[in-house]
Write a protein that holds these residues in place. Sequence first.
Motif, PDB file in Angstrom:
ATOM      1  N   PRO A  85      40.703  31.643  48.132  1.00  0.00           N
ATOM      2  CA  PRO A  85      40.210  32.405  47.187  1.00  0.00           C
ATOM      3  C   PRO A  85      41.577  32.234  45.911  1.00  0.00           C
ATOM      4  O   PRO A  85      43.136  32.241  46.103  1.00  0.00           O
ATOM      5  N   ILE A  86      41.058  32.197  44.869  1.00  0.00           N
ATOM      6  CA  ILE A  86      41.577  31.765  43.200  1.00  0.00           C
ATOM      7  C   ILE A  86      41.697  32.817  42.450  1.00  0.00           C
ATOM      8  O   ILE A  86      40.500  33.033  42.354  1.00  0.00           O
ATOM      9  N   PHE A  87      42.638  33.305  42.015  1.00  0.00           N
ATOM     10  CA  PHE A  87      42.039  34.808  41.233  1.00  0.00           C
ATOM     11  C   PHE A  87      42.449  34.841  39.634  1.00  0.00           C
ATOM     12  O   PHE A  87      43.500  34.353  39.174  1.00  0.00           O
ATOM     13  N   ILE A  88      42.457  33.988  38.812  1.00  0.00           N
ATOM     14  CA  ILE A  88      42.153  33.885  37.076  1.00  0.00           C
ATOM     15  C   ILE A  88      42.018  34.968  36.136  1.00  0.00           C
ATOM     16  O   ILE A  88      41.467  36.000  35.816  1.00  0.00           O
ATOM     17  N   PRO A  89      43.819  35.857  35.967  1.00  0.00           N
ATOM     18  CA  PRO A  89      43.947  36.584  35.160  1.00  0.00           C
ATOM     19  C   PRO A  89      43.186  37.079  33.921  1.00  0.00           C
ATOM     20  O   PRO A  89      42.965  35.583  33.313  1.00  0.00           O
ATOM     21  N   PRO A  90      41.946  38.144  33.575  1.00  0.00           N
ATOM     22  CA  PRO A  90      42.128  37.952  31.653  1.00  0.00           C
ATOM     23  C   PRO A  90      43.040  37.807  31.296  1.00  0.00           C
ATOM     24  O   PRO A  90      43.894  37.376  30.395  1.00  0.00           O
ATOM     25  N   LEU A  91      42.220  36.816  30.343  1.00  0.00           N
ATOM     26  CA  LEU A  91      43.599  36.488  28.837  1.00  0.00           C
ATOM     27  C   LEU A  91      44.355  37.631  28.330  1.00  0.00           C
ATOM     28  O   LEU A  91      45.582  37.762  27.682  1.00  0.00           O
ATOM     29  N   ARG A  92      43.453  39.434  27.674  1.00  0.00           N
ATOM     30  CA  ARG A  92      44.475  40.118  27.919  1.00  0.00           C
ATOM     31  C   ARG A  92      45.563  40.462  28.492  1.00  0.00           C
ATOM     32  O   ARG A  92      46.755  41.094  28.553  1.00  0.00           O
ATOM     33  N   GLU A  93      46.012  39.252  29.604  1.00  0.00           N
ATOM     34  CA  GLU A  93      46.855  40.117  30.517  1.00  0.00           C
ATOM     35  C   GLU A  93      48.055  38.921  30.935  1.00  0.00           C
ATOM     36  O   GLU A  93      48.863  38.814  31.654  1.00  0.00           O
ATOM     37  N   ARG A  94      47.769  38.054  29.870  1.00  0.00           N
ATOM     38  CA  ARG A  94      48.803  36.843  29.598  1.00  0.00           C
ATOM     39  C   ARG A  94      48.281  36.514  27.862  1.00  0.00           C
ATOM     40  O   ARG A  94      47.607  35.755  27.445  1.00  0.00           O
ATOM     41  N   LEU A 148      36.998  29.681  46.587  1.00  0.00           N
ATOM     42  CA  LEU A 148      36.236  30.316  45.833  1.00  0.00           C
ATOM     43  C   LEU A 148      37.197  31.691  44.863  1.00  0.00           C
ATOM     44  O   LEU A 148      38.080  32.330  44.337  1.00  0.00           O
ATOM     45  N   VAL A 149      36.602  30.751  43.551  1.00  0.00           N
ATOM     46  CA  VAL A 149      37.228  31.382  42.222  1.00  0.00           C
ATOM     47  C   VAL A 149      36.801  32.671  41.484  1.00  0.00           C
ATOM     48  O   VAL A 149      35.717  32.489  41.346  1.00  0.00           O
ATOM     49  N   ARG A 150      37.409  34.003  41.145  1.00  0.00           N
ATOM     50  CA  ARG A 150      37.277  34.941  40.706  1.00  0.00           C
ATOM     51  C   ARG A 150      38.216  35.197  39.704  1.00  0.00           C
ATOM     52  O   ARG A 150      38.973  34.448  39.198  1.00  0.00           O
ATOM     53  N   GLY A 151      36.672  35.690  38.583  1.00  0.00           N
ATOM     54  CA  GLY A 151      37.394  36.102  37.019  1.00  0.00           C
ATOM     55  C   GLY A 151      36.454  36.352  36.202  1.00  0.00           C
ATOM     56  O   GLY A 151      35.116  36.245  36.896  1.00  0.00           O
ATOM     57  N   GLU A 152      36.838  36.736  35.308  1.00  0.00           N
ATOM     58  CA  GLU A 152      35.965  37.670  34.900  1.00  0.00           C
ATOM     59  C   GLU A 152      35.659  35.855  33.378  1.00  0.00           C
ATOM     60  O   GLU A 152      35.078  35.087  33.042  1.00  0.00           O
ATOM     61  N   SER A 153      33.737  36.617  32.609  1.00  0.00           N
ATOM     62  CA  SER A 153      33.338  36.559  31.844  1.00  0.00           C
ATOM     63  C   SER A 153      33.864  35.166  31.045  1.00  0.00           C
ATOM     64  O   SER A 153      34.480  36.221  30.537  1.00  0.00           O
ATOM     65  N   GLY A 154      33.971  33.837  30.944  1.00  0.00           N
ATOM     66  CA  GLY A 154      34.802  33.310  29.610  1.00  0.00           C
ATOM     67  C   GLY A 154      36.556  32.701  30.188  1.00  0.00           C
ATOM     68  O   GLY A 154      37.320  32.495  29.591  1.00  0.00           O
ATOM     69  N   SER A 155      36.980  33.726  31.469  1.00  0.00           N
ATOM     70  CA  SER A 155      38.332  32.414  31.906  1.00  0.00           C
ATOM     71  C   SER A 155      38.389  31.505  32.242  1.00  0.00           C
ATOM     72  O   SER A 155      39.566  31.284  32.229  1.00  0.00           O
ATOM     73  N   GLY A 156      37.357  30.747  32.529  1.00  0.00           N
ATOM     74  CA  GLY A 156      37.105  29.656  32.765  1.00  0.00           C
ATOM     75  C   GLY A 156      37.182  29.080  34.629  1.00  0.00           C
ATOM     76  O   GLY A 156      38.050  27.696  34.499  1.00  0.00           O
TER      77      GLY A 156
END
Length: 436
Positions: free
Chosen positions: A295-304, A155-163
């Motif tokens: 579970p995999i969480f993708i950090p939003p771009l503003r946090e990287r 399960l990949v969790r991340g904001e819209s557009g995060s990849g």
Amino acid sequence: MPDTLNLPSAWLGRLDSRSALLEFLQLCRPIAFYLVDRDQHLLHWSPGAAQLTGLDPGNTCPPEFRIHAEAEDTVHAGGMVTLHRSARLLYGRDGAVAGGIALLTSDAGQENPVGESRNTAERERNFQGIISRSPAMRNVFQIIRNAAETEATVLVRGESGSGKELVARAIHNLSARRNAPFLAVNCAALSANLLESELFGHVRGAFTGAIKDHKGVFQRAEGGTLFLDEVAELPLELQAKLLRVIQERNFMPVGGDRLIGADVRIVAATHRSLREEVRSGHFREDLMYRLRVVPIFIPPLRERREDISLLIRHFIALHNAGKFRKIEKIDPQAMRLLLDYHWPGNVRELHNVIEYAFAVGRGTTLRPTELPPEFTEPKTAVPDAAMKSLPLRSPEQEKLAIGEALRQSHGRVTEAARLAGMSRATFWRKRKHYGL
């Protein structure tokens, strides 16, 4: 720190250190160097540094130029030019770190700032099409590698557009299923009836308009990987059917009378918390546990933020290859706007911004006027009281309040929902409705 220059101590002791430093900085104006304090605020950016990098950062030290330790490394000026950096820490009279100084140099003959050549260091930043040099993403890459060696549901969790789809493709490409199909379905894009048919297929005559048998993605992806995007949008009745597929490894087409085997690896994705959806009664708890084995969480771009300039350079290189326009440098003010933006649409939005600049601008320099209106138009403030007064009087007013809440919270959804006076689930739904 030892005096490696072997200057006489008595002579050094007679100097006014403040005036000596100022004279030295004045003398070194043509040299590319800069100074930061211990909090990484930029104290001095020499004219030589501005000329070499094309940047004029003001008092804000770009993330890639921050000095945390003595080092010999490389940095990317404005996301465009690869430079060598020699950095040293500066210490105060009490022995504590007071700041840092760095010298910048460029390889002789390096005339192509976009850099069509891909050296080893740059290739290491491209993991299966995911562009990043952020420490926060290293753990993500390692989980992808490890999960790809198994058959576990991810399960990949991340904001819209995060990849999220790039992560799913990376898992597929690194797995033993790489030579079989990879299919993707957006669970939020279809009605319940169409989605059921798309997932599981249907037989001829199952409903009006079903003039022939139709294979669903579970059948078409046989032996491969199925990516279920926005899985939180699945209707409850389809959640039960998906749970059966995962548990029993078979499914029944719509209108069918026999089970069909399903040898498919599932990678699901969502921008929502499935636990919150379970608590609100919108998602089955048993299905949540079946989906989030890994579970995999993708950090939003503003946090990287160290990835912003890297992605800018990557997308400019992609569009330069199209030969329509070739951007060789970025105006310092345009770069500052890009670096300071909070990127609510993440990597997808950044790509769109670069594509917009290529479409509307001309010449070899990307200028501020070539950025979308949200970068240059003054923001209209929405008072907190107005944001929290519900219901809002019009869709335009509601959209404005949601956008302003995202801006004030720097994209943090929970805080933005609080500012807008909505539950988190309602805020997500309305944000998606307005395309924010």
